[in-house]
Design a protein around this motif. Sequence first.
Motif, PDB file in Angstrom:
ATOM      1  N   HIS A   1      19.413   8.742 -11.168  1.00 37.18           N
ATOM      2  CA  HIS A   1      19.519   9.701 -12.262  1.00 37.18           C
ATOM      3  C   HIS A   1      18.106  10.062 -12.695  1.00 37.18           C
ATOM      4  CE1 HIS A   1      21.490  11.824 -15.495  1.00 37.18           C
ATOM      5  NE2 HIS A   1      20.637  11.292 -16.333  1.00 37.18           N
TER       6      HIS A   1
ATOM      7  N   ARG B   1      24.281  -1.778 -12.336  1.00 40.66           N
ATOM      8  CA  ARG B   1      25.396  -2.424 -13.035  1.00 40.66           C
ATOM      9  C   ARG B   1      25.785  -3.644 -12.230  1.00 40.66           C
ATOM     10  NH1 ARG B   1      30.331   1.239 -14.140  1.00 40.66           N
ATOM     11  NH2 ARG B   1      30.914  -0.622 -15.274  1.00 40.66           N
TER      12      ARG B   1
ATOM     13  N   GLU C   1      22.164  -6.563 -18.865  1.00 41.93           N
ATOM     14  CA  GLU C   1      23.253  -5.997 -18.063  1.00 41.93           C
ATOM     15  C   GLU C   1      24.195  -7.103 -17.590  1.00 41.93           C
ATOM     16  OE1 GLU C   1      25.720  -3.300 -16.555  1.00 41.93           O
ATOM     17  OE2 GLU C   1      23.935  -2.804 -17.704  1.00 41.93           O
TER      18      GLU C   1
ATOM     19  N   ARG D   1      25.291   1.378 -18.916  1.00 46.70           N
ATOM     20  CA  ARG D   1      26.228   2.290 -19.587  1.00 46.70           C
ATOM     21  C   ARG D   1      25.564   2.948 -20.799  1.00 46.70           C
ATOM     22  NH1 ARG D   1      29.887  -2.116 -18.980  1.00 46.70           N
ATOM     23  NH2 ARG D   1      31.303  -1.722 -17.297  1.00 46.70           N
ATOM     24  N   GLN D   2      24.825   2.162 -21.585  1.00 43.15           N
ATOM     25  CA  GLN D   2      24.163   2.699 -22.773  1.00 43.15           C
ATOM     26  C   GLN D   2      23.082   3.694 -22.389  1.00 43.15           C
ATOM     27  OE1 GLN D   2      23.152  -1.171 -24.299  1.00 43.15           O
ATOM     28  NE2 GLN D   2      24.629  -1.002 -25.986  1.00 43.15           N
ATOM     29  N   LYS D   3      22.335   3.409 -21.315  1.00 39.51           N
ATOM     30  CA  LYS D   3      21.294   4.327 -20.867  1.00 39.51           C
ATOM     31  C   LYS D   3      21.905   5.653 -20.414  1.00 39.51           C
ATOM     32  CE  LYS D   3      18.111   0.693 -19.452  1.00 39.51           C
ATOM     33  NZ  LYS D   3      17.522  -0.030 -18.318  1.00 39.51           N
ATOM     34  N   LEU D   4      22.990   5.573 -19.650  1.00 35.58           N
ATOM     35  CA  LEU D   4      23.661   6.798 -19.195  1.00 35.58           C
ATOM     36  C   LEU D   4      24.189   7.611 -20.375  1.00 35.58           C
ATOM     37  CD1 LEU D   4      25.553   5.446 -16.071  1.00 35.58           C
ATOM     38  CD2 LEU D   4      23.645   7.056 -16.081  1.00 35.58           C
ATOM     39  N   ALA D   5      24.773   6.925 -21.360  1.00 28.26           N
ATOM     40  CA  ALA D   5      25.284   7.612 -22.539  1.00 28.26           C
ATOM     41  C   ALA D   5      24.145   8.258 -23.326  1.00 28.26           C
ATOM     42  CB  ALA D   5      26.062   6.641 -23.429  1.00 28.26           C
ATOM     43  N   GLN D   6      23.031   7.545 -23.443  1.00 31.98           N
ATOM     44  CA  GLN D   6      21.881   8.064 -24.159  1.00 31.98           C
ATOM     45  C   GLN D   6      21.337   9.321 -23.467  1.00 31.98           C
ATOM     46  OE1 GLN D   6      18.171   5.709 -24.085  1.00 31.98           O
ATOM     47  NE2 GLN D   6      18.296   5.707 -26.322  1.00 31.98           N
ATOM     48  N   ARG D   7      21.256   9.280 -22.138  1.00 33.71           N
ATOM     49  CA  ARG D   7      20.775  10.449 -21.389  1.00 33.71           C
ATOM     50  C   ARG D   7      21.716  11.635 -21.500  1.00 33.71           C
ATOM     51  NH1 ARG D   7      18.748   7.346 -15.933  1.00 33.71           N
ATOM     52  NH2 ARG D   7      16.917   6.406 -16.873  1.00 33.71           N
ATOM     53  N   ALA D   8      23.012  11.340 -21.639  1.00 34.58           N
ATOM     54  CA  ALA D   8      24.013  12.410 -21.762  1.00 34.58           C
ATOM     55  C   ALA D   8      24.097  12.927 -23.184  1.00 34.58           C
ATOM     56  CB  ALA D   8      25.376  11.905 -21.306  1.00 34.58           C
TER      57      ALA D   8
ATOM     58  N   VAL E   1      25.284  11.253 -25.778  1.00 37.59           N
ATOM     59  CA  VAL E   1      26.504  10.781 -26.438  1.00 37.59           C
ATOM     60  C   VAL E   1      26.154   9.797 -27.522  1.00 37.59           C
ATOM     61  CG1 VAL E   1      28.667   9.548 -26.079  1.00 37.59           C
ATOM     62  CG2 VAL E   1      27.828  11.109 -24.353  1.00 37.59           C
TER      63      VAL E   1
END
Length: 137
Positions: free
Chosen positions: A5, A12, A62, A128-135, A137
């Motif tokens: 990303h 994970r 993680e 999961r938190q990093k992906l949400a932060q980048r999105a 959310v």
Amino acid sequence: IGVEHDGSKLYRAALVAGVAQGCEPYSLAGRKCCKKLQLDFGEATLPYPMTVVSNGEFEAVELRAFEQVLEARGRSPFSGARLAEKAAELRRAVAGERKSYSEAEVTRMVNQNSQNKAAGAAPQLTARQKLAQRAGV
């Protein structure tokens, strides 16, 4: 699981639950492969091509998040031998035995703690938190 990303990788933790056959062929080490690993994330088991799986190290936060998902579902992430080792450690602690640390271990822990405080270390985030932060959310 390495997730590309924006040029970075996120990992994970998962357990390999099995092998799935008959997927769309992909290249693995220069050869065609038609198998995917069934990876158990605690809340779901999904097939992934072996090209995205890594046995490299991931952040402790993680691993702890993965353990918490398993614990919430009444599952143990550890082997029987590891559980027996931990039970013995707890029995020793209850009996009054304490883990002793070498001078080098104490120095390392104090230095690491001081560096984290001096740097104003931000809390670690799970994948999961990093992906949400980048999105956003």
